[in-house]
Design a protein around this motif. Structure first.
Motif, PDB file in Angstrom:
ATOM      1  N   LEU A  48      11.329   1.611  -8.959  1.00 49.14           N
ATOM      2  CA  LEU A  48      11.011   0.400  -8.202  1.00 49.14           C
ATOM      3  C   LEU A  48       9.785  -0.355  -8.714  1.00 49.14           C
ATOM      4  N   LEU A  49       8.937   0.282  -9.482  1.00 46.35           N
ATOM      5  CA  LEU A  49       7.724  -0.405  -9.932  1.00 46.35           C
ATOM      6  C   LEU A  49       8.032  -1.705 -10.679  1.00 46.35           C
ATOM      7  N   PRO A  50       9.012  -1.736 -11.591  1.00 43.25           N
ATOM      8  CA  PRO A  50       9.282  -3.004 -12.289  1.00 43.25           C
ATOM      9  C   PRO A  50       9.936  -4.068 -11.405  1.00 43.25           C
ATOM     10  N   VAL A  51      10.464  -3.676 -10.255  1.00 43.06           N
ATOM     11  CA  VAL A  51      11.150  -4.612  -9.364  1.00 43.06           C
ATOM     12  C   VAL A  51      10.170  -5.563  -8.690  1.00 43.06           C
ATOM     13  N   PHE A  52       8.974  -5.073  -8.394  1.00 42.40           N
ATOM     14  CA  PHE A  52       7.989  -5.856  -7.658  1.00 42.40           C
ATOM     15  C   PHE A  52       7.137  -6.705  -8.588  1.00 42.40           C
ATOM     16  N   ASP A  53       6.815  -7.917  -8.136  1.00 37.27           N
ATOM     17  CA  ASP A  53       5.888  -8.784  -8.866  1.00 37.27           C
ATOM     18  C   ASP A  53       4.478  -8.204  -8.794  1.00 37.27           C
ATOM     19  N   TRP A  54       4.141  -7.638  -7.671  1.00 35.56           N
ATOM     20  CA  TRP A  54       2.861  -6.971  -7.450  1.00 35.56           C
ATOM     21  C   TRP A  54       3.052  -5.966  -6.314  1.00 35.56           C
ATOM     22  N   PHE A  55       2.179  -4.985  -6.249  1.00 34.38           N
ATOM     23  CA  PHE A  55       2.254  -3.948  -5.219  1.00 34.38           C
ATOM     24  C   PHE A  55       0.841  -3.589  -4.800  1.00 34.38           C
ATOM     25  N   ASP A  56       0.558  -3.655  -3.505  1.00 36.48           N
ATOM     26  CA  ASP A  56      -0.772  -3.326  -2.979  1.00 36.48           C
ATOM     27  C   ASP A  56      -0.828  -1.817  -2.711  1.00 36.48           C
ATOM     28  N   PRO A  57      -1.671  -1.074  -3.443  1.00 39.42           N
ATOM     29  CA  PRO A  57      -1.736   0.378  -3.253  1.00 39.42           C
ATOM     30  C   PRO A  57      -2.396   0.800  -1.935  1.00 39.42           C
ATOM     31  N   VAL A  58      -3.093  -0.130  -1.277  1.00 38.71           N
ATOM     32  CA  VAL A  58      -3.741   0.184   0.005  1.00 38.71           C
ATOM     33  C   VAL A  58      -2.710  -0.044   1.121  1.00 38.71           C
ATOM     34  N   PRO A  59      -2.379   1.000   1.885  1.00 35.69           N
ATOM     35  CA  PRO A  59      -1.356   0.832   2.920  1.00 35.69           C
ATOM     36  C   PRO A  59      -1.826  -0.060   4.070  1.00 35.69           C
ATOM     37  N   LEU A  60      -0.876  -0.802   4.638  1.00 33.51           N
ATOM     38  CA  LEU A  60      -1.151  -1.586   5.848  1.00 33.51           C
ATOM     39  C   LEU A  60      -1.301  -0.668   7.046  1.00 33.51           C
ATOM     40  N   GLY A  61      -0.549   0.410   7.027  1.00 33.81           N
ATOM     41  CA  GLY A  61      -0.593   1.368   8.116  1.00 33.81           C
ATOM     42  C   GLY A  61       0.150   2.631   7.738  1.00 33.81           C
ATOM     43  N   SER A  62      -0.119   3.692   8.471  1.00 36.82           N
ATOM     44  CA  SER A  62       0.513   4.972   8.210  1.00 36.82           C
ATOM     45  C   SER A  62       1.017   5.534   9.532  1.00 36.82           C
ATOM     46  N   GLY A  63       2.257   5.980   9.532  1.00 37.30           N
ATOM     47  CA  GLY A  63       2.859   6.535  10.740  1.00 37.30           C
ATOM     48  C   GLY A  63       3.282   7.974  10.535  1.00 37.30           C
ATOM     49  N   SER A  64       4.045   8.486  11.455  1.00 36.44           N
ATOM     50  CA  SER A  64       4.441   9.885  11.403  1.00 36.44           C
ATOM     51  C   SER A  64       5.405  10.172  10.261  1.00 36.44           C
ATOM     52  N   MET A  65       6.209   9.204   9.858  1.00 40.65           N
ATOM     53  CA  MET A  65       7.216   9.432   8.825  1.00 40.65           C
ATOM     54  C   MET A  65       6.791   8.905   7.447  1.00 40.65           C
ATOM     55  N   GLY A  66       5.976   7.887   7.422  1.00 38.71           N
ATOM     56  CA  GLY A  66       5.585   7.295   6.146  1.00 38.71           C
ATOM     57  C   GLY A  66       4.536   6.226   6.345  1.00 38.71           C
ATOM     58  N   GLN A  67       4.307   5.447   5.300  1.00 46.99           N
ATOM     59  CA  GLN A  67       3.334   4.375   5.398  1.00 46.99           C
ATOM     60  C   GLN A  67       3.912   3.116   4.776  1.00 46.99           C
ATOM     61  N   VAL A  68       3.322   1.986   5.142  1.00 48.88           N
ATOM     62  CA  VAL A  68       3.840   0.686   4.731  1.00 48.88           C
ATOM     63  C   VAL A  68       2.833  -0.012   3.816  1.00 48.88           C
ATOM     64  N   HIS A  69       3.363  -0.585   2.739  1.00 45.03           N
ATOM     65  CA  HIS A  69       2.562  -1.326   1.774  1.00 45.03           C
ATOM     66  C   HIS A  69       3.116  -2.740   1.641  1.00 45.03           C
ATOM     67  N   ARG A  70       2.242  -3.680   1.254  1.00 51.20           N
ATOM     68  CA  ARG A  70       2.683  -5.047   0.933  1.00 51.20           C
ATOM     69  C   ARG A  70       3.034  -5.084  -0.547  1.00 51.20           C
ATOM     70  N   ALA A  71       4.041  -5.900  -0.852  1.00 47.62           N
ATOM     71  CA  ALA A  71       4.425  -6.085  -2.251  1.00 47.62           C
ATOM     72  C   ALA A  71       5.014  -7.479  -2.411  1.00 47.62           C
ATOM     73  N   GLY A  72       5.025  -7.953  -3.647  1.00 52.18           N
ATOM     74  CA  GLY A  72       5.655  -9.224  -3.951  1.00 52.18           C
ATOM     75  C   GLY A  72       7.026  -8.975  -4.566  1.00 52.18           C
ATOM     76  N   TRP A  73       8.022  -9.721  -4.107  1.00 47.68           N
ATOM     77  CA  TRP A  73       9.380  -9.589  -4.612  1.00 47.68           C
ATOM     78  C   TRP A  73      10.055 -10.955  -4.582  1.00 47.68           C
ATOM     79  N   ARG A  74      10.405 -11.437  -5.768  1.00 46.69           N
ATOM     80  CA  ARG A  74      11.077 -12.734  -5.895  1.00 46.69           C
ATOM     81  C   ARG A  74      10.341 -13.861  -5.175  1.00 46.69           C
ATOM     82  N   GLY A  75       9.022 -13.870  -5.291  1.00 50.09           N
ATOM     83  CA  GLY A  75       8.220 -14.931  -4.694  1.00 50.09           C
ATOM     84  C   GLY A  75       7.925 -14.758  -3.217  1.00 50.09           C
ATOM     85  N   MET A  76       8.384 -13.663  -2.622  1.00 50.26           N
ATOM     86  CA  MET A  76       8.124 -13.398  -1.194  1.00 50.26           C
ATOM     87  C   MET A  76       7.201 -12.192  -1.058  1.00 50.26           C
ATOM     88  N   THR A  77       6.507 -12.128   0.063  1.00 48.61           N
ATOM     89  CA  THR A  77       5.751 -10.926   0.394  1.00 48.61           C
ATOM     90  C   THR A  77       6.638 -10.062   1.270  1.00 48.61           C
TER      91      THR A  77
END
Length: 86
Positions: A48-77
């Motif tokens: 998946l790394l080449p799929v994203f225009d950019w990837f923020d390594p700092v998570p927005l949040g972390s929950g019991s199952m996983g964590q969420v990150h912001r990334a750029g994909w096809r001009g969208m966040t």
């Protein structure tokens, strides 16, 4: 499983004392983030790394199952959820 049960019980002031619910409420927003190396490994293994225009390594949040990150994909966040180990 135990974290999910604790999260559910945190909302049940009809079953538990308020102080207990307040304590358990930390399971909603204070779950520790996993190691950034794990995130990079998962994204790399899934190709998946080449799929994203950019990837923020700092998570927005972390929950019991996983964590969420912001990334750029096809001009969208977009939000990308990475499951925790195990």
């Amino acid at each position: 499983c135990w974290i999910k049960l604790g999260q559910w019980l945190a909302c049940r002031v009809d079953l538990l004392p308020w102080a207990w619910c307040q304590s358990l409420a930390r399971l909603h927003c204070r779950v520790p983030a996993h190691d950034p190396a794990w995130t990079e490994r998962v994204l790399g293994e899934e190709g998946l790394l080449p799929v994203f225009d950019w990837f923020d390594p700092v998570p927005l949040g972390s929950g019991s199952m996983g964590q969420v990150h912001r990334a750029g994909w096809r001009g969208m966040t977009v939000a990308v959820k990475i499951l925790h180990r195990g």
